[in-house]
Design a protein around this motif. Structure first.
Motif, short mmCIF file in Angstrom:
data_model
loop_
_atom_site.label_atom_id
_atom_site.label_comp_id
_atom_site.label_asym_id
_atom_site.label_seq_id
_atom_site.Cartn_x
_atom_site.Cartn_y
_atom_site.Cartn_z
N VAL A 84 0.86 -1.18 0.00
CA VAL A 84 0.00 0.00 0.00
C VAL A 84 0.90 1.23 0.00
O VAL A 84 1.90 1.25 0.71
N PRO A 85 0.58 2.26 -0.78
CA PRO A 85 1.42 3.47 -0.76
C PRO A 85 1.57 4.03 0.65
O PRO A 85 0.61 4.11 1.42
N SER A 86 2.78 4.41 0.99
CA SER A 86 3.05 4.94 2.32
C SER A 86 2.53 6.37 2.45
O SER A 86 2.37 7.09 1.47
N ALA A 87 2.28 6.78 3.69
CA ALA A 87 1.89 8.16 3.96
C ALA A 87 3.11 9.06 3.81
O ALA A 87 4.26 8.63 3.95
N SER A 88 2.87 10.34 3.54
CA SER A 88 3.98 11.27 3.33
C SER A 88 4.64 11.67 4.64
O SER A 88 5.83 11.98 4.68
N HIS A 89 3.89 11.66 5.73
CA HIS A 89 4.45 12.03 7.03
C HIS A 89 5.03 10.80 7.73
O HIS A 89 4.52 9.68 7.57
N PRO A 90 6.06 11.00 8.52
CA PRO A 90 6.63 9.85 9.24
C PRO A 90 5.68 9.37 10.32
O PRO A 90 5.03 10.18 11.00
N PRO A 91 5.57 8.08 10.51
CA PRO A 91 4.73 7.59 11.60
C PRO A 91 5.33 7.95 12.95
O PRO A 91 6.55 8.05 13.11
N ARG A 303 -5.70 7.18 16.19
CA ARG A 303 -6.03 5.83 15.75
C ARG A 303 -4.77 5.11 15.30
O ARG A 303 -3.82 5.73 14.82
N ALA A 304 -4.78 3.79 15.46
CA ALA A 304 -3.71 2.94 14.93
C ALA A 304 -4.21 2.30 13.64
O ALA A 304 -5.33 1.79 13.59
N HIS A 305 -3.41 2.33 12.61
CA HIS A 305 -3.80 1.80 11.30
C HIS A 305 -3.23 0.39 11.13
O HIS A 305 -2.01 0.20 11.15
N LEU A 306 -4.11 -0.58 10.95
CA LEU A 306 -3.66 -1.95 10.70
C LEU A 306 -3.06 -2.03 9.31
O LEU A 306 -3.70 -1.68 8.31
N LEU A 307 -1.84 -2.52 9.23
CA LEU A 307 -1.14 -2.67 7.96
C LEU A 307 -1.23 -4.08 7.41
O LEU A 307 -1.36 -4.29 6.21
N PHE A 329 1.02 -2.45 12.87
CA PHE A 329 0.27 -1.20 12.91
C PHE A 329 1.22 -0.03 12.72
O PHE A 329 2.39 -0.09 13.12
N ALA A 330 0.71 1.04 12.14
CA ALA A 330 1.41 2.32 12.13
C ALA A 330 0.48 3.36 12.74
O ALA A 330 -0.74 3.33 12.54
N GLY A 335 -4.20 14.01 11.54
CA GLY A 335 -4.01 14.82 10.35
C GLY A 335 -2.78 14.48 9.54
O GLY A 335 -2.59 15.03 8.45
N GLU A 336 -1.93 13.58 10.03
CA GLU A 336 -0.70 13.25 9.31
C GLU A 336 -0.74 11.88 8.66
O GLU A 336 0.11 11.56 7.83
N GLY A 337 -1.69 11.06 9.04
CA GLY A 337 -1.79 9.73 8.46
C GLY A 337 -2.50 9.74 7.13
O GLY A 337 -2.82 10.80 6.57
N PRO A 338 -2.77 8.57 6.57
CA PRO A 338 -3.48 8.48 5.29
C PRO A 338 -4.86 9.12 5.38
O PRO A 338 -5.55 9.01 6.41
N ALA A 339 -5.27 9.79 4.31
CA ALA A 339 -6.58 10.44 4.30
C ALA A 339 -7.70 9.42 4.42
O ALA A 339 -8.72 9.66 5.07
#
Length: 541
Positions: A84-91, A303-307, A329-330, A335-339
């Protein structure tokens, strides 16, 4: 008779796959035969201002040789980046498993791929406790370094001192880290994605949610103005059967994703009281996870995002009567995670929703890709990939044969007549077996892969027929059973060889070690099946 076609296809019996160990699935010896375990006490010096902890589980959980270890980690990360494409901000934080790489390496890599390319001042590692029965709150490694086959990872001494001062009740003793593996197995990933970045290693005890809140909030104050990655490590359910693990872990994953430590605590309690078969724990690193959730919440995460989720039964090595669950998880600040984010389907869910039907062209192409990637990984780095695909048809329980041809000549062919688990795993196992276990050929080498063409035959269920007259040449594959003798031909064999039914059955009897006319004996039994056959294009790979 030559080697043409499929006449010599052998039945694949089984791979010796063992799930063992107390807190994780112990890796088998077969993927990395060169490995040998090491274990020693921390040594002084090393230019890091403190003792250097030598690796305790190199050769057991991951490769001992530096070049082999780096190849494995790089391969796992490459696969993870394709997901999955990574988010632009660092986790801000990751939650990762800590079993041997053949079992949980692909899941852990999915989380580390999110942090790759982002600069961090340090990484705070919250490990699980497997070796210190009297540990209360936690144990910090205050200074020095951790060594792996890839070199030394320095401890961020000043930051560790601040953490020690801020978090009440921590012990500060390098010896307490001597045998704990949960932090060590993270280090090769960090050495590849963030070389030279110092760490703060902290084993967290099995603390209550109230204590974890206290620790997490105190830790957040220390980290608030720093670019630090927080990594908590845990495996999920320990030792329930495969299907039960899917249910238990599904609830645990949902609770973690909420970033609500109280919900995680209560979910754990409910599940442990529910009497699930074989369940020893739902989170072996519960204290580490709860502390990380509290810290992340205090640092602005929501929130924690299940990868990725999988369990040891989804690998080619794991038994299914007792499994261990893994999740990655990431966690980003608000506001910095995936939209938008949709968790990928768990393999066990796909298997439960499997569709028994013919594969469409895209699914056929995907299965051929899985077979080739499995051979590239296994012959190249000694570790097959964890393959996950969203198509339910690839999780149907079907028998399959994998045939390897080299410049038109048979190079290996082994199959399984009946479904034993999802089709995607059966194809992986048959690909490895065809390349390494066909007794008529020497094992395939990685140098041969560009010259190999892969063919897959997906089989229908076996059906016993009354006699040979029911066999339709070109449509049916045939299994002949006579006493202790048996042999099989795929449907395409007779057409390829130009045989009629009687000629085919005579050859089949000989293949079974019987006289050519033995198929006429009233004691002979016949089973038929059909096959969906597809192969790589002539120009492949």
């Amino acid at each position: 008779m030559g080697r043409k076609g499929y006449r010599w296809c052998w039945l694949w019996m089984a791979l010796a796959l063992v799930l063992a160990g107390c807190t994780q699935a112990t890796p088998p010896t077969s993927p990395t035969p060169e490995l040998s375990p090491t274990s020693a006490a921390p040594t002084p010096g090393g230019g890091t201002g403190g003792p250097v902890r030598p690796p305790a589980v190199a050769g057991q959980f991951y490769p001992q040789k530096p070049e082999a270890l780096e190849q494995v980690v790089q391969a796992l990360l490459r696969q993870a980046r394709q997901a999955v494409p990574s988010a632009s901000h660092p986790p801000l934080a990751l939650i990762v498993p800590h079993a041997g790489y053949p079992y949980s390496g692909a899941v852990a890599a999915r989380a580390y791929a999110e942090a790759a390319g982002h600069p961090y001042e340090a990484v705070v590692l919250l490990g699980a406790n497997h070796t210190l029965p009297t540990l209360d709150t936690g144990a910090l490694y205050p200074a020095g370094a951790f060594a792996t086959p890839l070199g030394e990872v320095p401890v961020a001494r000043d930051l560790a001192s601040e953490v020690l001062a801020a978090l009440p009740g921590l012990a500060s003793d390098p010896a307490m880290h001597r045998q704990e593996h949960s932090i060590e197995v993270q280090l090769p990933f960090l050495q590849v994605i963030a070389p030279g970045t110092p760490i703060v290693p902290l084993i967290v005890g099995d603390v209550t949610w109230a204590k974890a809140q206290e620790l997490g909030q105190a830790l957040a104050k220390v980290l608030a103005q720093r670019r630090v990655l927080l990594v908590a490590t845990t495996d999920l359910s320990h030792y329930p059967p495969y299907g039960e693990a899917c249910q238990v872990d599904g609830r645990t994953v949902e609770a973690i994703a909420s970033l609500d430590g109280q919900e995680v605590w209560e979910t754990d309690a409910r599940q442990m009281e529910a009497g699930h078969e074989g369940l020893a724990c739902t989170l072996c690193g519960r204290g580490a996870v709860l502390t990380a959730l509290a810290a992340a919440r205090a640092l602005g995460a929501e929130r924690a995002h299940l990868l990725l989720y999988a369990n040891s039964g989804d690998t080619l090595f794991g038994e299914r009567d007792q499994v261990v669950g893994y999740a990655a998880f990431a966690i980003w600040r608000a506001g910095e995670g995936p939209a938008s984010w949709e968790a990928p389907p768990a393999p066990c869910r796909l298997e439960a929703e499997a569709e028994t039907r013919a594969l469409d062209p895209a699914e056929q192409a995907r299965l051929l890709q899985v077979a080739r990637e499995t051979l590239e990984w296994t012959l190249g780095i000694g570790l097959p990939p964890l393959e996950v695909d969203p198509s339910p048809a690839l999780y149907q329980s079907s028998g399959a044969f994998v045939t390897l041809k080299k410049r038109g000549e048979l190079r290996g062919c082994i199959g399984n007549l009946s479904g034993q688990g999802p089709l995607i795993r059966t194809v992986q196992r048959m690909a490895i077996a065809a390349a390494t276990e066909d007794p008529r050929f020497p094992p395939v080498t990685s140098n041969e892969l560009p010259d190999l063409r892969i063919e897959i035959s997906v089989l229908s269920p076996l059906e016993e027929v009354a006699g040979p007259e029911a066999i339709q040449v070109g449509l049916h594959g045939v299994v002949l059973v006579h006493g202790s003798h048996q042999a099989v031909y795929l449907p395409q064999v007779a057409l390829e060889e130009g045989w009629d039914r009687e000629t085919m059955l005579s050859h089949l009897a000989q293949k079974a070690g019987l006289p050519p006319e033995a198929w006429r004996d009233p004691e002979a039994r016949f089973y038929v099946f059909t096959a969906q056959v597809f192969e790589e294009p002539a120009s492949a790979p």
